[in-house]
Design an enzyme around this catalytic site. Structure first.
Site, mmCIF file in Angstrom:
data_model
loop_
_atom_site.group_PDB
_atom_site.id
_atom_site.type_symbol
_atom_site.label_atom_id
_atom_site.label_comp_id
_atom_site.label_asym_id
_atom_site.label_seq_id
_atom_site.Cartn_x
_atom_site.Cartn_y
_atom_site.Cartn_z
ATOM 1 N N GLU A 14 -0.838 -9.030 4.831
ATOM 2 C CA GLU A 14 -0.593 -9.217 6.267
ATOM 3 C C GLU A 14 -1.878 -9.372 7.065
ATOM 4 O O GLU A 14 -1.860 -9.812 8.221
ATOM 5 C CB GLU A 14 0.236 -8.047 6.824
ATOM 6 C CG GLU A 14 -0.500 -6.736 6.994
ATOM 7 C CD GLU A 14 -0.563 -5.876 5.744
ATOM 8 O OE1 GLU A 14 -0.900 -4.682 5.861
ATOM 9 O OE2 GLU A 14 -0.274 -6.398 4.642
ATOM 10 N N HIS A 66 -3.351 -5.885 1.036
ATOM 11 C CA HIS A 66 -2.725 -6.114 2.342
ATOM 12 C C HIS A 66 -2.685 -7.602 2.706
ATOM 13 O O HIS A 66 -3.560 -8.089 3.431
ATOM 14 C CB HIS A 66 -3.493 -5.355 3.423
ATOM 15 C CG HIS A 66 -3.313 -3.881 3.381
ATOM 16 N ND1 HIS A 66 -2.299 -3.230 4.054
ATOM 17 C CD2 HIS A 66 -4.018 -2.912 2.738
ATOM 18 C CE1 HIS A 66 -2.387 -1.924 3.841
ATOM 19 N NE2 HIS A 66 -3.420 -1.701 3.041
ATOM 20 N N CYS A 87 0.840 -1.197 0.000
ATOM 21 C CA CYS A 87 0.000 0.000 0.000
ATOM 22 C C CYS A 87 0.881 1.255 0.000
ATOM 23 O O CYS A 87 1.538 1.530 -0.993
ATOM 24 C CB CYS A 87 -0.967 -0.038 1.185
ATOM 25 S SG CYS A 87 -2.387 1.065 1.005
#
Length: 223
Positions: free
Chosen positions: A199, A197, A87
């Site tokens: 994660e 994302h 990002c």
């Protein structure tokens, strides 16, 4: 394998990144601040998280890319160390010249926060080796300036040399990115930038683990 997370004013996904790496590797990553001029020699993977570094003033990532720590990141990348920007981290890598192209305002002119589907278009990189070619994975996005653009010559090179590693699956492009591009690597294959994302999807109990293989692949461990 050891990882490092870059910390910059305005980033807000660093805790998510640290938590993901700790769960996957069993050890917390080291943290490196914006004014640091070096990164530990034993680091195998450097991560730049998402957020709004320096309030997105000038352009997203423009100020962060000029901080002392980014010269250290550049030096590590030149030596073949794995570097991943997510990002705002992707925006910073572009502004720092570590990846080609630019990220513009979303085509909708609105902040987008939702889950998308990604197609793994190149599974032959250290980052993506835990996936199969053409595999569709889930991943959340949360951004206002994720519309990837590059000139025709750059796009031809990226597509022709397999540097586009993630593409928004048909019908799920959230921002208008050219060729549905969601993530790219440099020519050497050791620097990855992506808007989604991963994660946030590393545990089945938290909605899915499609992102886990990305970190495991980069670190050369079993997912």
């Amino acid at each position: 394998m050891k990882s490092a997370v870059i910390l910059l004013p305005g980033l807000n996904r660093d805790r998510d990144m640290i938590a993901a790496l700790t769960k996957i590797t069993g050890q917390a990553p080291v943290t490196v601040w914006q004014t640091d001029t070096s990164i530990p020699d034993d680091v195998d993977l450097i991560l730049i998280p998402g957020g709004f570094s320096y309030g997105d003033y000038l352009r997203c990532g423009a100020i962060a890319a000029r901080m002392p720590v980014m010269q250290a990141v550049r030096e590590k990348a030149d030596k073949g160390v794995m570097v991943m920007g997510v990002c705002n981290g992707f925006q910073i890598l572009l502004e720092a010249g570590l990846l080609p192209g630019a990220l513009m305002r979303n085509a909708s002119l609105k902040f987008v926060c939702r889950e998308v589907k990604l197609e793994v278009t190149n599974a032959n990189t250290s980052f993506t080796r835990g996936y199969k070619p053409g595999q569709i994975i889930r991943c959340p996005v949360a951004h206002h300036d994720g519309n990837y653009f590059a000139d025709a010559e750059t796009l031809k090179r990226l597509e022709g040399e397999g540097q586009v590693v993630f593409r928004y699956a048909e019908g799920t492009n959230p921002n208008g990115s050219v060729n549905d591009i969601a993530g790219i690597v440099n020519a050497r294959g050791n620097v990855l930038g992506m808007m989604p994302h991963p994660e946030n999807l590393i545990e089945a109990a938290h909605g899915g683990d499609d992102g886990r293989a990305l970190f495991a692949g980069a670190l050369g461990i079993t997912a």
